[in-house]
Scaffold this motif. Structure first.
Motif: not given
Lengths: 154, 269
Positions: A134, A137-139, A144-146, B11, B13, B17-19, B21-22, B25, B29
């Motif tokens: 995580y 690779t996260c924002s 912004k994480t689902k 949580q 992932h 999948q992470i990339n 997410d944005e 979302l 939006r």
């Protein structure tokens, strides 16, 4: 408070209340918040009798001008990020009220109380199982994480 | 509410999948924004037959619209943003109250007393106050208008200003949550799974944009001391629309059209 937007008015009100009646072990950096109402630092002490007794943490709150309809972006910052199954080593927190279950009736104070209680109920200090992946690779913005909330036992 | 319990959770992932997410979302939006831009929060009165345009070749719906038109004169659309029940219901209710000064006064008193009863239930005074103040301000501004016509225009204008409209929605969500908690033994039977009434309120009632079901409607009606007729229109086989009065047996004061996932306001003949 004339000339303030609704979100500024609300934040100003919250700041006063947090100054006057902070939850135990919680204090807000008032000077910093007054310089910029949209970004606060909150100090938090580990509760006595829990795994975090004696530790202190810093939380950063970032708000948009849509607050309280938009949830605040809340992360742990500084050199002591609590080791907890729902806190990533980059300071991101997995807590449903920060995204899906946010309500405008919540406040900085109720978020602080939830985080205190999340830390206090911890039985074993460890990072989330997918921490390494995580964090890589996260924002930068945890909103912004689902998030996928599946464990409410801790 | 001080003992608020939230789902917090580890949580997970899945790889790769992470990339996404944005992207997901961002797309959500974008869809949200497109909906917002194309529909006012609360629209103008439109004839029932204006619904035909959405179902040009769908006989089931066209038949039902015909049935609907025999009972109702107008429909007023609301923005499909998950708040449509709360927004439509409060608009419809206040609009109807305007034509009866005594009923409006009774409601005004009920609203005036509602803050303290929420605080007694444990809602934080300080956030409730924010929404309560705006709710009362709107009621006052509308009723201070010299004529019914001007009152209605003011109502329409305020409900289309996000700053006021969303505050009305939040306060009604809080009143609904308060009602559910006050009568939690009764409402717990309507909640599926092992969620408590309090959890349900925190997850499905108080947050904005969460859609409403029967249970929300019953509690909102109880909180406002009124009744709603929900007219269902879906692809089911019967030729007529189905009517449900909530709470059961109440006299309908506000009429709402329900199509799967969305509520609009109806005006009887």
């Amino acid at each position: 408070m004339a000339g303030m937007s609704p979100s500024e008015r609300r934040l100003q009100k919250e700041l006063m209340s947090l100054m006057k009646e902070p939850p135990p072990g919680v204090s807000v950096d008032v000077d910093l918040a007054e310089q910029n109402l949209l970004q606060w630092i909150v100090h938090m002490e580990g509760v006595a009798g829990t795994l975090y007794e004696g530790e202190s943490f810093q939380l950063q709150f970032k708000f948009t001008n849509k607050y309280p309809f938009d949830s605040p972006e809340v992360t742990f910052i500084g050199n002591n990020i609590p080791v907890h199954p729902h806190v990533y080593s980059n300071g991101h927190i997995c807590l449903s009220i920060l995204t899906d279950d946010w309500s405008p009736a919540l406040s900085v104070q109720s978020v602080c109380l939830s985080i205190v209680s999340m830390l206090s109920s911890c039985k074993e200090k460890k990072r989330p199982s997918d921490n390494a992946f995580y964090v890589k690779t996260c924002s930068k913005n945890p909103k912004k994480t689902k998030w996928w909330y599946h464990d409410d036992s801790v | 509410m001080s003992e608020k319990f939230e789902l917090s959770g580890e949580q997970t992932h899945q790889e790769g999948q992470i990339n996404q997410d944005e992207l997901i979302l961002q797309q959500q939006r974008q869809i949200q924004q497109e909906i917002s831009e194309s529909t006012p929060l609360v629209g103008e009165l439109e004839s029932i037959s204006s619904l035909n345009a959405e179902y040009s070749s769908d006989e089931v719906y066209l038949q039902k619209i015909k049935d609907l038109a025999s009972k109702y004169k107008f429909v007023r659309r609301t923005r499909p943003d998950g708040n449509c029940f709360f927004r439509g219901f409060s608009y419809g209710y206040i609009e109807k109250l305007l034509s009866n000064k005594d009923e409006f006064k009774t409601f005004y008193t009920l609203a005036e007393n509602s803050k303290s009863s929420l605080v007694e239930l444990g809602f934080p005074q300080f956030t409730v106050e924010d929404f309560y103040d705006t709710f009362m301000e709107v009621l006052k501004r509308i009723s201070d208008m010299p004529t019914l016509e001007e009152s209605k225009r003011e109502l329409h204008q305020l409900f289309n200003e996000q700053g006021y409209s969303d505050y009305m929605v939040v306060y009604l969500r809080l009143l609904t949550s308060g009602q559910l908690q006050r009568e939690k033994d009764f409402y717990s039977c309507f909640i599926e799974g092992d969620r408590t009434v309090i959890d349900f309120c925190h997850q499905e009632v108080e947050p904005m944009y969460k859609e409403s079901d029967h249970i929300h409607i019953m509690a909102a009606c109880s909180a406002m001391n009124t009744g709603v007729r929900v007219v269902y229109m879906d692809r089911g086989n019967n030729k007529q629309v189905t009517e449900h009065d909530l709470p059961e047996g109440s006299t309908p004061y506000v009429h709402l059209l329900y199509r799967p996932g969305h509520y609009d306001i109806l005006y009887p003949n």
